[in-house]
Design an enzyme around this catalytic site. Structure first.
Site, short mmCIF file in Angstrom:
data_model
loop_
_atom_site.label_atom_id
_atom_site.label_comp_id
_atom_site.label_asym_id
_atom_site.label_seq_id
_atom_site.Cartn_x
_atom_site.Cartn_y
_atom_site.Cartn_z
N GLY A 1 -1.67 -0.02 -4.94
CA GLY A 1 -2.04 -0.17 -3.54
C GLY A 1 -2.17 1.16 -2.83
N TYR B 1 6.45 -15.02 -14.15
CA TYR B 1 5.48 -14.00 -13.77
C TYR B 1 4.09 -14.42 -14.25
CZ TYR B 1 2.95 -9.58 -13.49
OH TYR B 1 2.02 -8.61 -13.20
N ALA C 1 0.79 -1.24 0.00
CA ALA C 1 0.00 0.00 0.00
C ALA C 1 0.82 1.28 0.00
CB ALA C 1 -0.94 0.01 1.21
N ASN C 2 2.14 1.19 -0.05
CA ASN C 2 2.94 2.41 0.01
C ASN C 2 3.23 3.02 -1.35
OD1 ASN C 2 4.94 -0.07 0.35
ND2 ASN C 2 6.03 1.52 -0.81
N GLY D 1 2.17 2.84 -5.97
CA GLY D 1 1.43 2.26 -7.09
C GLY D 1 -0.05 2.09 -6.84
#
Length: 316
Positions: A41, A188, A36-37, A39
């Protein structure tokens, strides 16, 4: 404005043209957002806090989490937030984070957003290939550990972030940890197919258990975030000046996440992505994955392997 179209299968309604403006008031609800820090999020956490939710920010770095919360409070001074230390590449950290969240008075929505993309071959703290370990196994473990808490929430949801990359993904059950061969893109794509197999199998199990929790998924299309840090520098330098022509901003890329997490009348098993340019950009709507993402046997096999690798047994 969000539009709604009839769902031919169930007679319900599906979300179309969803943007941040369509997120209703979230007062009284609690969201746990991983990664959440920055992008997607960060953008989701910021918007949800601005709509009155209590937001738990799952981040590896305390410093970056504090910076993110300060930035959010600069816009929404009354934002109710808490930092939860979380490293999805470490099962010990995942269990510690889950214990902190369980101590909260409530949890309504888990947004599994954090992930990594195309690093050189690395291993997690537990010896898993990093992309499969973080993107799938970390998400799988955290979700399983919080399922009981979520069941007590109001309109509880699990949101799992996938990618268009799932379309080329294949679960290599014979070399699950990429010990024999490693492709940055291939692994990925495998992890993102794993995310969708996980969501659909979780949805089937929740329905069978008559659980109040809805499991849903989303993808951001092509968004300008820190995930591109492992792209070749020459490609980034060439395309950055014109990226707005074919990429969502991070805020726009969060629209499918917000639709999945906070849209009204969302049902288990739904999948949200951008609505324009082949799901690359635009407002969010319900989309469909490749059929292989819904196949039952590979999903069950992956589920069993994931429980064995993580040591996390689901209560459903």
């Amino acid at each position: 404005m969000v539009d709604r179209a009839g769902d031919q299968e169930g007679g319900g309604m599906t979300i179309e043209n969803f943007t941040d403006k369509d997120v209703p008031d979230q007062s009284g609800r609690v969201f746990f957002v991983t990664g959440a820090n920055s992008g997607l999020g960060y953008q989701a956490a910021k918007l949800l806090a601005g709509r009155g939710a209590r937001v738990l920010l799952g981040c590896r770095s305390a410093e970056k989490a504090e910076e993110a919360m300060a930035d959010i409070r600069a816009v929404y001074s009354e934002a109710d937030m808490r930092f939860i230390p979380l490293d999805l590449g470490d099962l010990k950290s995942i269990r510690s984070a889950a214990n902190l969240v369980v101590e909260e008075p409530r949890l309504d929505v888990l947004i599994n957003n954090a992930g990594i993309m195309m690093p050189p071959r690395e291993e997690t703290a537990d010896g898993f290939e990093s992309q499969f370990g973080v993107n799938h196994l970390g998400t799988f473990a955290l979700t399983g550990l919080l399922l009981g808490k979520l069941a007590e929430g109001r309109e509880p949801r699990v949101v799992i972030t996938a990618s268009m990359a799932h379309r080329s993904g294949r679960i290599d059950f014979d070399d699950i940890n990429a010990e024999d061969s490693y492709s940055r893109w291939g692994r990925y794509a495998m992890s993102k197919l794993g995310n969708l197999l996980h969501m659909y199998e979780l949805d089937r199990r929740l329905r069978a258990a008559d659980s109040p929790i809805n499991a849903v998924a989303c993808h951001p299309g092509v968004a300008d975030t820190e995930l591109t840090k492992n792209f070749p520098a020459v490609l980034v330098s060439l395309f950055r000046p014109v990226s707005s022509l074919f990429m969502n901003s991070a805020a726009q890329g969060a629209w499918p996440t917000l639709a999945a997490a906070a849209g009204e009348d969302v049902r288990g098993g739904e999948y949200f992505g951008p609505s324009r340019n082949g799901e690359w950009t635009g407002p969010a709507r319900e989309v469909q994955p490749r059929p292989k993402a819904k196949r039952i046997e590979p999903a069950k096999r992956l589920w069993d392997i994931s429980e064995e690798m993580t040591g996390v047994k689901y209560p459903v």
